[in-house]
Design an enzyme around this catalytic site. Structure first.
Site, short mmCIF file in Angstrom:
data_model
loop_
_atom_site.label_atom_id
_atom_site.label_comp_id
_atom_site.label_asym_id
_atom_site.label_seq_id
_atom_site.Cartn_x
_atom_site.Cartn_y
_atom_site.Cartn_z
CG LEU A 1 4.00 17.54 10.87
CD1 LEU A 1 5.30 17.10 10.14
CD2 LEU A 1 3.87 18.98 11.04
CB ALA B 1 4.86 13.97 12.62
CG HIS C 1 5.18 7.05 14.21
ND1 HIS C 1 5.93 7.08 13.23
CD2 HIS C 1 4.04 8.16 13.67
CE1 HIS C 1 5.50 7.98 12.17
NE2 HIS C 1 4.26 8.65 12.52
CG ASP D 1 -3.31 11.88 8.81
OD1 ASP D 1 -2.48 11.19 8.24
OD2 ASP D 1 -2.58 12.97 9.37
CG HIS E 1 -0.32 7.21 7.15
ND1 HIS E 1 0.61 7.69 6.43
CD2 HIS E 1 -1.10 8.32 7.54
CE1 HIS E 1 0.31 8.92 5.94
NE2 HIS E 1 -0.62 9.26 6.65
CG LEU E 2 -3.71 0.38 6.47
CD1 LEU E 2 -4.19 -0.49 5.49
CD2 LEU E 2 -4.35 0.04 7.92
NE ARG E 3 3.13 4.45 9.97
CZ ARG E 3 2.94 5.51 9.65
NH1 ARG E 3 3.02 6.06 8.39
NH2 ARG E 3 3.04 6.58 10.45
CG HIS F 1 1.48 16.81 3.64
ND1 HIS F 1 1.26 15.89 4.91
CD2 HIS F 1 2.01 17.94 4.16
CE1 HIS F 1 1.61 16.60 5.73
NE2 HIS F 1 2.12 17.82 5.60
CG ASN G 1 3.55 8.13 4.47
OD1 ASN G 1 2.63 7.06 4.57
ND2 ASN G 1 3.94 8.87 5.71
CE LYS H 1 -0.75 12.98 0.60
NZ LYS H 1 -0.56 12.26 2.15
CG HIS I 1 -5.28 10.91 4.72
ND1 HIS I 1 -4.70 11.59 3.82
CD2 HIS I 1 -4.40 10.38 5.54
CE1 HIS I 1 -3.48 11.93 4.29
NE2 HIS I 1 -2.98 10.95 5.20
CG HIS J 1 -3.78 15.69 6.77
ND1 HIS J 1 -3.17 16.49 6.24
CD2 HIS J 1 -3.20 14.39 6.43
CE1 HIS J 1 -2.13 16.27 5.62
NE2 HIS J 1 -2.01 15.06 5.64
C1 NCD Z 1 1.97 10.77 8.95
C2 NCD Z 1 2.73 9.50 8.97
O1 NCD Z 1 3.13 9.34 10.23
O2 NCD Z 1 2.96 8.92 8.10
N1 NCD Z 1 2.06 11.71 9.95
C3 NCD Z 1 1.29 12.79 10.25
O3 NCD Z 1 1.84 13.50 11.22
N2 NCD Z 1 -0.04 12.80 9.83
C4 NCD Z 1 2.10 11.38 7.49
C5 NCD Z 1 1.39 12.64 7.19
O4 NCD Z 1 0.03 12.27 6.72
O5 NCD Z 1 1.56 13.87 7.11
ZN ZN Z 2 -1.34 11.29 6.41
#
Ligand code: NCD
Ligand code: ZN
Length: 361
Positions: A222, A266, A254, A250, A18-20, A139, A44, A102, A16, A177
């Protein structure tokens, strides 16, 4: 160096992540690829990765960025919306472009504005996924304003997940998560087609760390971290050797300015310290010998993939986590602050080893 100071495990995967995109992708990807061989990449983005074409294009951008580094394979996911077409989902899965889909309840987290308003609306998609054996990644939080933010995972399990498991008795589901004893109990008591990922921060941090000594925006994610007893339940199950619980960082970068704001967003960027943090937790629990299964075997087993051939070498060699990871350009001015920034951590990833013959532990 003695055996206790060096740990060689099969190369792990991050189930799990997030690479953006763009400059942020370029800045954060090396931190993951230095350790993990594969990662399930969350969809996302803005706009979300909602079609097979989007997923293929995003995969190409990730592969182009990863080029020249250690072998790294992104496993792509499709973002479900109220209007997702079952044909599109099946097409992507059969073509080997998307690995899973997802489910974000609409508004539940960062970039979840296009998420699903009611799972009844995606029943045809879930039925198709059940039929073709495609995993659903969840989620697990309700979004009703009337439900306390600390209760949203437990309420989701009762109101949404439990009925979904009954309505789709063949669907493979990962509750992502997890943060509560309720989630631990539900997954541990559930069938083998149900699993959960656990992050390093939910193993290390509870709400006192986030709030008791001033508000710590870089510990806000989150589902939000809960009281200490939940963290203890997560530590117990993660280190227990239960195959339905496996690694998913996760890691969610940011820009500092987005985190340190009147309305901070988050997400915790833990990729620079992820395996080191898990090793620390497993050692504290006296369970270092359970790390390899959690990090490299159970996820692959759940998803029906082979384990990685290479190994990952961790050494006891204290180092200080950087305060900032820079991001090029103006999009993320100020860079990104990693989890445990400025703290000293005992374990260090020393590198990737050659394929091992037979068991490595
Ligand atoms: C994640 C994100 O920033 O994309 N943020 C987080 O708090 N975990 C999204 C997610 O997995 O809920
Ligand atoms: Zn996530």
């Amino acid at each position: 160096m003695t055996g206790a100071d060096r740990l060689v495990i099969r190369r792990p995967d991050d189930w799990h992540l997030h690479l953006r995109d763009g400059a942020m992708l370029a800045a954060v990807l090396p931190a993951t690829a230095r350790g993990f061989a594969r990662a399930v990449v969350m969809p996302n983005l803005v706009p979300p990765v909602a079609t097979v074409r989007d997923a293929a294009a995003y995969r190409n951008r990730i592969n182009a960025t990863a080029k020249g580094g250690a072998r790294f394979t992104p496993l792509m996911t499709l973002y479900l919306t109220d209007s997702t077409d079952p044909e599109e989902v099946e097409k992507g899965f059969n073509a080997g472009v998307v690995f899973a889909a997802k489910l974000y309840p609409r508004g539940a987290t960062t970039n979840a504005e296009s998420g699903v308003t009611d799972v009844a609306r995606i029943a045809p998609v879930l039925a198709r996924m059940e039929e073709i054996g495609m995993p659903l990644l969840v989620h697990g939080e309700v979004t009703d304003a009337g439900v306390d933010v600390f209760d949203r995972e437990a309420v989701f399990i009762d109101r949404v997940l439990a009925p979904m498991m009954k309505d789709f008795p063949g669907l493979r589901v990962v509750l992502e998560h997890i943060t509560t004893t309720e989630a631990v109990d539900f997954v541990a008591g559930g069938p083998e087609r149900l699993a959960a990922t656990i992050t390093p921060h939910h193993l290390m941090v509870d709400r006192n760390h986030m709030l008791a000594d001033g508000i710590r925006p870089h510990l806000f994610c989150l589902p939000v971290v809960k009281r200490a007893s939940h963290r203890e339940a997560l530590r117990r199950i993660a280190t227990s050797g239960h195959p339905q619980f496996f690694l998913g960082t996760d890691s969610a970068p940011h820009a500092v300015a987005e985190k340190e704001a009147a309305c901070g967003c988050a997400g915790i960027f833990n990729a620079p310290v992820a395996m080191e943090a898990y090793a620390t937790v497993f050692e504290e629990e006296g369970a270092l010998d359970a790390l390899e299964n959690f990090a490299a075997h159970f996820g692959a087993g759940f998803y029906g993939l082979p384990v990685n051939e290479e190994t990952l070498i961790l050494e006891r060699d204290p180092w200080t986590v950087p305060e900032i990871v820079d991001v090029a350009g103006a999009a993320a001015r100020g860079g990104v602050r990693p989890f445990l920034a400025g703290e000293t951590i005992n374990w260090r990833v020393a590198g990737i080893g050659p394929p091992s013959k037979g068991p490595v532990l």
